[in-house]
Scaffold this motif. Structure first.
Motif, short mmCIF file in Angstrom:
data_model
loop_
_atom_site.label_atom_id
_atom_site.label_comp_id
_atom_site.label_asym_id
_atom_site.label_seq_id
_atom_site.Cartn_x
_atom_site.Cartn_y
_atom_site.Cartn_z
N LEU A 139 60.84 -26.48 22.46
CA LEU A 139 61.32 -27.73 21.87
C LEU A 139 62.10 -28.77 22.81
O LEU A 139 61.54 -29.77 23.29
CB LEU A 139 62.75 -27.41 21.12
N ASN B 207 75.13 -13.98 24.36
CA ASN B 207 75.52 -13.43 22.51
C ASN B 207 76.83 -12.98 22.83
O ASN B 207 77.43 -12.06 21.85
CB ASN B 207 74.31 -12.52 22.26
N ASP B 208 77.62 -13.76 23.13
CA ASP B 208 79.52 -13.29 23.38
C ASP B 208 80.08 -15.15 23.20
O ASP B 208 80.03 -15.41 24.53
CB ASP B 208 79.43 -11.86 24.40
N SER C 130 71.25 -23.40 26.29
CA SER C 130 72.71 -23.12 25.87
C SER C 130 72.50 -23.31 24.25
O SER C 130 71.74 -23.61 23.35
CB SER C 130 73.60 -24.06 26.27
N GLY C 131 73.12 -22.04 23.86
CA GLY C 131 73.00 -21.64 22.25
C GLY C 131 72.11 -20.68 21.80
O GLY C 131 72.40 -20.07 21.30
N ALA C 132 71.19 -20.21 22.45
CA ALA C 132 70.46 -19.27 22.17
C ALA C 132 71.23 -17.84 22.53
O ALA C 132 71.28 -17.55 23.10
CB ALA C 132 69.20 -19.27 23.30
N ARG C 133 71.21 -17.16 21.45
CA ARG C 133 71.58 -15.64 21.90
C ARG C 133 70.53 -14.93 21.00
O ARG C 133 70.75 -13.72 21.61
CB ARG C 133 72.29 -15.96 19.61
N LEU D 211 70.13 -28.99 26.64
CA LEU D 211 69.22 -29.40 25.30
C LEU D 211 69.87 -29.80 23.94
O LEU D 211 69.78 -30.79 23.20
CB LEU D 211 67.70 -28.58 24.86
N ARG D 212 70.99 -29.03 23.76
CA ARG D 212 71.26 -29.32 22.99
C ARG D 212 73.00 -30.35 22.35
O ARG D 212 72.87 -31.26 21.24
CB ARG D 212 72.95 -27.86 22.46
N GLN E 281 64.32 -14.76 21.85
CA GLN E 281 63.75 -15.86 20.54
C GLN E 281 64.16 -17.00 20.60
O GLN E 281 62.88 -18.12 21.01
CB GLN E 281 63.87 -15.37 19.41
N GLU E 282 65.15 -17.51 20.57
CA GLU E 282 66.13 -18.53 20.24
C GLU E 282 65.72 -19.05 21.68
O GLU E 282 65.86 -20.16 21.63
CB GLU E 282 67.03 -18.14 19.71
N ARG F 1 62.14 -20.72 21.91
CA ARG F 1 62.04 -21.80 20.87
C ARG F 1 63.02 -23.18 21.40
O ARG F 1 62.49 -24.24 21.35
CB ARG F 1 62.93 -21.40 19.44
N ILE F 2 63.77 -23.34 22.34
CA ILE F 2 64.94 -24.19 22.56
C ILE F 2 63.71 -24.67 23.19
O ILE F 2 64.19 -25.71 23.72
CB ILE F 2 65.80 -23.86 22.87
#
Lengths: 262, 339
Positions: free
Chosen positions: A87, A103-104, A73-76, A46-47, A79-80, A83-84
């Motif tokens: 969206l 998260n790494d 991609s980009g979610a850590r 999505l990013r 929750q993120e 949201r992605i």
């Protein structure tokens, strides 16, 4: 073993090769690779989707009929990722979501615990959830329970082209989990994809290898054929893969010998 | 981690074949992890008020330039111009002044930027964790903070007064930003200010520490450099193109997934070639003056540094595509940031 079609969330896929859309030189090469290999499912971050810019919008280059799976991609954390996903749906990208919770930034390994949480929430909201995970049996079982549509274990580190480093653990998922197992990440060559299919994987997703090849369309086609060959080999019940006892019993046959009379 | 001696050996090796080998390896790693995607962004200078005296900077407190701080209406106009060029990642900058550009001001600017951009980063004075949290909640995802030099003696010689004089508070800034939840953190050294070998070694240590403590952050590094110009008596050495190339290639090999920025301080030719080796992020169509995009005519502008690559965003896109690179405008879709 029967040649049953691959079905995910009620949708049938004839091709067992799924393609990621990152890292291509340009959208044209990406579109050519999609067409050449006949994939019916692609993932897009999505990013990277620029809704406003039509010419640059990756979605405009995906042929009709190909299932679009948006990744988080980009979610850590969970929750993120949630949201992605929401969206993505609100932006018109549909409700097929590949959950990537990472998260790494050094190894890009997925966080299984957060992935389970996100799967639970999104599946309950009606998303078709394809979670990317580290091949761990307990996680896979939890994902089934959480409502995942598939399980996507990694072969090796994303982008590493190292192949099936997690082979034994993926095999356990194949044996124990009833959802389609899609091997994702680290698959750098058609031979590696074939290996995953021979093992009994239901599909393979590749991206880096294809996108960064000199001729992406040709390599994508090679992947598709290798995956088909690997699947056929699996259906053929490869002699090298037999884990159950053989019909002849060289070690225990003696127990059935008729005792010789003295 | 690489030793000081090894960095020295690499940077002082004059053999063309060594440089080519280094570049080839870096290029291979870059393509493997980034493909041919190049992220584009633009800087937006909000204010040039500054309370620090850094000898090398055009904005320093004692320099007699016209001080400007953009009003709400003014930064909207600047943002609209940048947005119209296609840019979706913005780096907002100020001089270092708590007084003129407090958190409240930066928050309002971030909220305005959120109407136009997907990625919002700040390059402003270092702050406390609580302040970074406020900014994160307001939509800021990235913090850029360069140590300039890690050599304490040199640091004290070029940072004469103001907040920036505090070496340790600055060195600790990336950690505080990460603690507040920032997604992107950019570190950097100002080449030419001190011994590049030591600075590079220290930067690598800093980056490795950050990666270990805050693995979820996406890091990038920058290597802005001072070029010899008359009256720049603060320069320590001239880092030429050859050494800059080695630095960038070596960084890529040691940190395969870290973004490498190259600003418009550098000539177009060098920028274009370094994309082939390791650079993955570049600014485009940049203006380094406050009000430079929409408000002030060129003769009235006081840039922080002179731009060498004056190509427009459209020209950069054209060049990237002609060299088979994929220009990336959005590499993030803004979501609500929970602290």
């Amino acid at each position: 073993m029967t040649n049953s079609p691959l079905i995910i969330a009620g949708k049938e896929f004839k091709s067992r090769f799924f393609l990621g859309t990152g890292k291509f030189k340009n959208k044209k090469e990406m579109a050519e690779a999609i067409t050449a290999c006949g994939t019916q499912l692609v993932t897009v971050a999505l990013r990277r989707i620029d809704i406003e810019r039509h010419q640059e919008n990756i979605l405009e280059h995906i042929p009709p009929g190909v299932t679009l799976v948006t990744n988080t991609s980009g979610a850590r954390n969970a929750q993120e990722a949630v949201r992605i996903a929401r969206l993505a749906k609100a932006s018109g990208c549909g409700n097929w979501i590949k959950i990537e919770v990472i998260n790494d930034s050094k190894y890009l390994l997925p966080d299984n615990v957060e992935t389970i949480k996100a799967t639970e929430i999104l599946a309950a909201e009606g998303f078709v959830v394809l979670p990317y995970m580290y091949p761990d049996l307990y996680t896979a079982r939890a994902l089934v329970k959480a409502g995942a549509a598939t399980v996507m274990p990694l072969g090796s580190l994303i982008g590493s082209n190292q192949g099936l480093k997690t082979r034994e653990f993926i095999k356990i998922l194949i044996d124990e989990i009833d959802l389609p197992i899609i091997v994702d990440a680290g698959i750098g060559a058609p031979s590696q994809a074939a290996e995953a299919m021979e093992l009994g994987a239901d599909a393979v997703l590749a991206n880096t290898a294809v996108a960064t090849a000199g001729d992406p369309a040709l390599l994508a086609k090679a992947f598709a054929q290798a995956i088909e060959a690997g699947h056929m080999a699996y259906l053929s019940q490869l002699p090298t893969q037999r884990t159950v006892a053989s019909a002849s019993s060289p070690l225990t046959g003696f127990l059935y010998d008729i005792p010789a009379k003295n | 981690m690489i030793s000081l001696q090894k960095i020295n050996d690499i940077l002082s090796d004059q053999r063309p074949e060594s440089l080519e080998e280094l570049a080839q390896e870096a290029s291979f790693v870059t393509r493997q992890y980034f493909g041919r995607a190049i992220s584009l962004y633009a800087p937006l200078y909000l204010s040039n008020y500054c309370s620090s005296h850094c000898t090398y900077c055009g904005f320093h407190a004692l320099n007699k330039i016209k001080r400007i701080k953009l009003s709400d209406d003014q930064y909207h106009r600047e943002m609209q111009v940048i947005h119209a060029q296609g840019i979706r990642n913005i780096l907002m900058l100020t001089g270092e002044s708590y007084q003129h550009t407090p958190v409240k001001y930066l928050k309002e600017a971030a909220q305005a930027a959120a109407q136009y951009f997907q990625g919002i980063a700040l390059e402003v004075h270092p702050m406390r964790v609580e302040e970074y949290k406020e900014l994160f909640a307001a939509g800021v995802d990235g913090i850029t903070v360069y140590q300039e030099t890690y050599d304490r003696t040199r640091y004290a010689q070029v940072h004469l007064s103001g907040y920036k004089k505090d070496y340790d508070f600055r060195r600790d800034t990336p950690r505080r930003a990460a603690q507040a939840g920032m997604r992107h953190i950019a570190l950097g050294i100002l080449l030419g200010l001190s011994d590049p070998v030591t600075d590079l070694f220290e930067l690598y240590e800093h980056l490795a520490q950050m990666e270990k403590s805050y693995p979820g952050v996406e890091y990038s590094v920058s290597f802005p450099r001072l070029r010899p110009i008359k009256s720049q008596e603060f320069m320590h050495c001239d880092v030429d193109d050859m050494v800059l190339t080695k630095i960038i290639a070596l960084t890529r090999i040691l940190f395969p997934r870290v973004g490498i920025n190259l600003s418009t301080r550098e000539e177009p030719k060098l920028r274009d070639h370094l994309l082939e080796i390791a650079v993955t992020r570049m600014s485009a169509g940049s203006n380094t003056s406050v009000g430079g995009y929409a408000l002030l005519p060129e003769e009235a502008q006081d840039p922080q540094f002179d731009i060498k690559d004056e190509r427009s965003v459209a020209e950069i896109i054209h060049v990237l595509k002609s060299k088979n690179f994929d220009p990336v405008f959005t590499d993030w879709r803004r979501i609500e940031n929970n602290v």
